[in-house]
Design a protein around this motif. Structure first.
Motif, mmCIF file in Angstrom:
data_model
loop_
_atom_site.group_PDB
_atom_site.id
_atom_site.type_symbol
_atom_site.label_atom_id
_atom_site.label_comp_id
_atom_site.label_asym_id
_atom_site.label_seq_id
_atom_site.Cartn_x
_atom_site.Cartn_y
_atom_site.Cartn_z
ATOM 1 N N LEU A 116 -17.546 35.653 10.001
ATOM 2 C CA LEU A 116 -17.850 34.645 8.544
ATOM 3 C C LEU A 116 -18.708 33.400 9.314
ATOM 4 C CD1 LEU A 116 -16.959 33.299 5.920
ATOM 5 C CD2 LEU A 116 -15.093 32.256 7.395
ATOM 6 N N LEU A 117 -19.885 33.313 8.412
ATOM 7 C CA LEU A 117 -20.662 31.974 8.931
ATOM 8 C C LEU A 117 -20.662 31.237 7.475
ATOM 9 C CD1 LEU A 117 -23.698 33.975 10.342
ATOM 10 C CD2 LEU A 117 -21.742 32.947 11.483
ATOM 11 N N SER A 118 -20.454 29.772 7.824
ATOM 12 C CA SER A 118 -20.317 28.866 6.750
ATOM 13 C C SER A 118 -21.838 27.832 6.735
ATOM 14 C CB SER A 118 -19.242 28.201 6.922
ATOM 15 O OG SER A 118 -18.821 27.289 5.718
ATOM 16 N N CYS A 119 -21.640 27.063 6.336
ATOM 17 C CA CYS A 119 -22.792 25.859 6.231
ATOM 18 C C CYS A 119 -22.784 25.046 7.418
ATOM 19 C CB CYS A 119 -22.456 24.904 5.023
ATOM 20 S SG CYS A 119 -21.060 23.947 4.985
ATOM 21 N N GLY A 120 -23.833 24.563 7.815
ATOM 22 C CA GLY A 120 -24.156 23.970 9.152
ATOM 23 C C GLY A 120 -22.896 23.063 9.341
ATOM 24 N N GLY A 121 -22.582 23.023 10.645
ATOM 25 C CA GLY A 121 -21.338 22.278 11.244
ATOM 26 C C GLY A 121 -20.171 23.102 10.743
ATOM 27 N N CYS A 122 -19.113 22.584 11.396
ATOM 28 C CA CYS A 122 -17.873 23.223 11.447
ATOM 29 C C CYS A 122 -16.959 22.686 10.317
ATOM 30 C CB CYS A 122 -16.942 23.269 12.702
ATOM 31 S SG CYS A 122 -15.339 24.015 12.757
ATOM 32 N N HIS A 123 -17.008 21.405 10.165
ATOM 33 C CA HIS A 123 -16.115 20.804 9.063
ATOM 34 C C HIS A 123 -14.574 20.792 9.103
ATOM 35 C CE1 HIS A 123 -19.843 19.175 7.201
ATOM 36 N NE2 HIS A 123 -20.359 20.674 7.170
ATOM 37 N N ILE A 124 -13.924 21.636 10.345
ATOM 38 C CA ILE A 124 -12.771 21.550 10.149
ATOM 39 C C ILE A 124 -12.117 20.325 10.652
ATOM 40 C CG2 ILE A 124 -10.680 22.863 11.176
ATOM 41 C CD1 ILE A 124 -12.344 24.407 9.222
ATOM 42 N N CYS A 125 -12.570 19.894 11.749
ATOM 43 C CA CYS A 125 -11.894 18.367 12.268
ATOM 44 C C CYS A 125 -12.721 17.199 11.844
ATOM 45 C CB CYS A 125 -12.084 18.435 13.843
ATOM 46 S SG CYS A 125 -10.761 19.884 14.543
ATOM 47 N N GLU A 126 -12.328 16.175 11.522
ATOM 48 C CA GLU A 126 -12.948 15.118 11.458
ATOM 49 C C GLU A 126 -14.090 14.612 12.487
ATOM 50 O OE1 GLU A 126 -11.974 10.378 10.457
ATOM 51 O OE2 GLU A 126 -10.820 11.894 9.401
ATOM 52 N N SER A 127 -13.694 14.829 13.846
ATOM 53 C CA SER A 127 -14.371 14.754 14.773
ATOM 54 C C SER A 127 -14.327 15.815 15.950
ATOM 55 C CB SER A 127 -14.214 13.381 15.539
ATOM 56 O OG SER A 127 -14.909 13.100 16.789
ATOM 57 N N CYS A 128 -15.172 16.529 16.134
ATOM 58 C CA CYS A 128 -15.171 17.834 16.966
ATOM 59 C C CYS A 128 -14.587 17.213 18.358
ATOM 60 C CB CYS A 128 -16.405 18.218 17.001
ATOM 61 S SG CYS A 128 -16.205 19.958 18.119
ATOM 62 N N ALA A 129 -13.543 18.122 19.117
ATOM 63 C CA ALA A 129 -13.140 17.994 20.104
ATOM 64 C C ALA A 129 -14.106 17.773 21.434
ATOM 65 C CB ALA A 129 -12.104 18.847 20.600
ATOM 66 N N ILE A 130 -15.241 18.507 21.140
ATOM 67 C CA ILE A 130 -16.293 18.281 22.184
ATOM 68 C C ILE A 130 -16.724 16.856 22.382
ATOM 69 C CG2 ILE A 130 -18.600 18.367 20.853
ATOM 70 C CD1 ILE A 130 -19.346 20.583 22.841
ATOM 71 N N CYS A 136 -12.053 23.335 21.747
ATOM 72 C CA CYS A 136 -11.809 23.421 20.273
ATOM 73 C C CYS A 136 -10.339 23.411 20.200
ATOM 74 C CB CYS A 136 -12.628 24.727 19.818
ATOM 75 S SG CYS A 136 -12.354 25.029 18.107
ATOM 76 N N ARG A 137 -10.062 22.471 19.053
ATOM 77 C CA ARG A 137 -8.723 22.503 18.747
ATOM 78 C C ARG A 137 -8.127 23.713 17.878
ATOM 79 N NH1 ARG A 137 -10.863 17.457 17.054
ATOM 80 N NH2 ARG A 137 -10.448 15.721 18.356
ATOM 81 N N PHE A 138 -9.038 24.234 17.193
ATOM 82 C CA PHE A 138 -8.809 25.361 16.232
ATOM 83 C C PHE A 138 -9.724 26.593 16.394
ATOM 84 C CE2 PHE A 138 -7.393 21.305 14.241
ATOM 85 C CZ PHE A 138 -6.172 21.593 14.147
ATOM 86 N N PRO A 139 -9.882 27.068 17.621
ATOM 87 C CA PRO A 139 -10.498 28.320 17.856
ATOM 88 C C PRO A 139 -10.668 29.418 16.824
ATOM 89 C CG PRO A 139 -9.089 28.209 19.556
ATOM 90 C CD PRO A 139 -8.791 27.078 18.775
ATOM 91 N N ASP A 140 -9.162 29.603 16.209
ATOM 92 C CA ASP A 140 -9.202 30.549 15.305
ATOM 93 C C ASP A 140 -9.731 30.354 13.936
ATOM 94 O OD1 ASP A 140 -8.100 32.334 17.241
ATOM 95 O OD2 ASP A 140 -5.871 31.760 16.709
ATOM 96 N N LYS A 141 -9.860 28.994 13.684
ATOM 97 C CA LYS A 141 -10.412 28.568 12.179
ATOM 98 C C LYS A 141 -11.901 27.933 12.489
ATOM 99 C CE LYS A 141 -5.931 27.027 10.323
ATOM 100 N NZ LYS A 141 -5.327 25.677 9.824
ATOM 101 N N ALA A 142 -12.324 27.684 13.440
ATOM 102 C CA ALA A 142 -13.575 27.071 13.721
ATOM 103 C C ALA A 142 -14.384 27.952 12.785
ATOM 104 C CB ALA A 142 -13.888 26.967 15.106
ATOM 105 N N LEU A 143 -15.538 27.297 12.235
ATOM 106 C CA LEU A 143 -16.411 28.022 11.507
ATOM 107 C C LEU A 143 -17.894 27.788 12.110
ATOM 108 C CD1 LEU A 143 -15.264 26.613 7.873
ATOM 109 C CD2 LEU A 143 -15.256 29.054 8.803
#
Length: 181
Positions: A116-130, A136-143
């Motif tokens: 699954l590929l989505s639009c630019g940037g993951c957008h799952i977290c307000e601020s990426c853990a990097i 990554c806080r949610f490696p199973d959800k990351a987009l």
């Protein structure tokens, strides 16, 4: 599995439109890596699911090519005007939520692994853990992003029932579920 069942499942998650695309219709270009490197979005190196962290562009494009088809989908969102950056970002977050719902909806329909590929940037977290030197806080959800994998959204959309631009005061985001039978 019927392809129409897959399209129906994607549409039931909140996607505006969806179509099945054969691999031959997915346009790839390594030029998107240079666009990412120019950091026009301000996110280069600031998201685990974007370049340079997701991998080398040619390897990612080769991965896309391993899937014979995909469900190409879009979401369309109203915004105040073409300068409504906050509205665009909020719409990106909504698209990410639809993408997550799509992942869950297609799992029971697809017997083999899918991408699954989505639009630019993951957008799952307000601020990426990097940004805090954390994993990554949610490696199973990351987009991961379409563009990060070299997908040319504009040219892939051409000659489909989906439109790249959907009217004044709207923003349109795309995604794809790549799969094998």
């Amino acid at each position: 599995m019927e392809h129409q069942d897959l399209v129906k499942a994607v549409l039931q998650t909140g996607a505006t439109k969806a179509v099945i695309l054969p691999q031959s219709r997915i346009v790839l270009s390594d030029s998107f890596r240079k666009i990412c490197e120019s950091n026009q979005c301000g996110g280069y190196g600031r998201c685990w699911m974007c370049p340079p962290h997701i991998g080398e562009i040619h390897a990612l494009m080769d991965e896309v090519r391993t899937y014979p088809q995909g469900v190409w989908f879009q979401t369309i969102h109203p915004i105040e005007d073409s300068f409504d950056i906050e509205g665009m970002f909020a719409a990106g977050g909504k698209h990410a939520q639809v993408s997550l719902a799509i992942r869950e909806a297609v799992k029971p329909l697809l017997k083999k692994p899918f991408l699954l590929l989505s639009c630019g940037g993951c957008h799952i977290c307000e601020s990426c853990a990097i940004r805090e030197n954390q994993p990554c806080r949610f490696p199973d959800k990351a987009l991961a992003s379409l563009e990060g994998y070299g997908v040319d959204v504009y040219n892939t959309t051409k000659d489909t029932d989906l439109q790249y631009i959907n009217g004044q005061n709207t923003v349109t985001y795309f995604g794809i579920v790549l799969f094998t039978e």
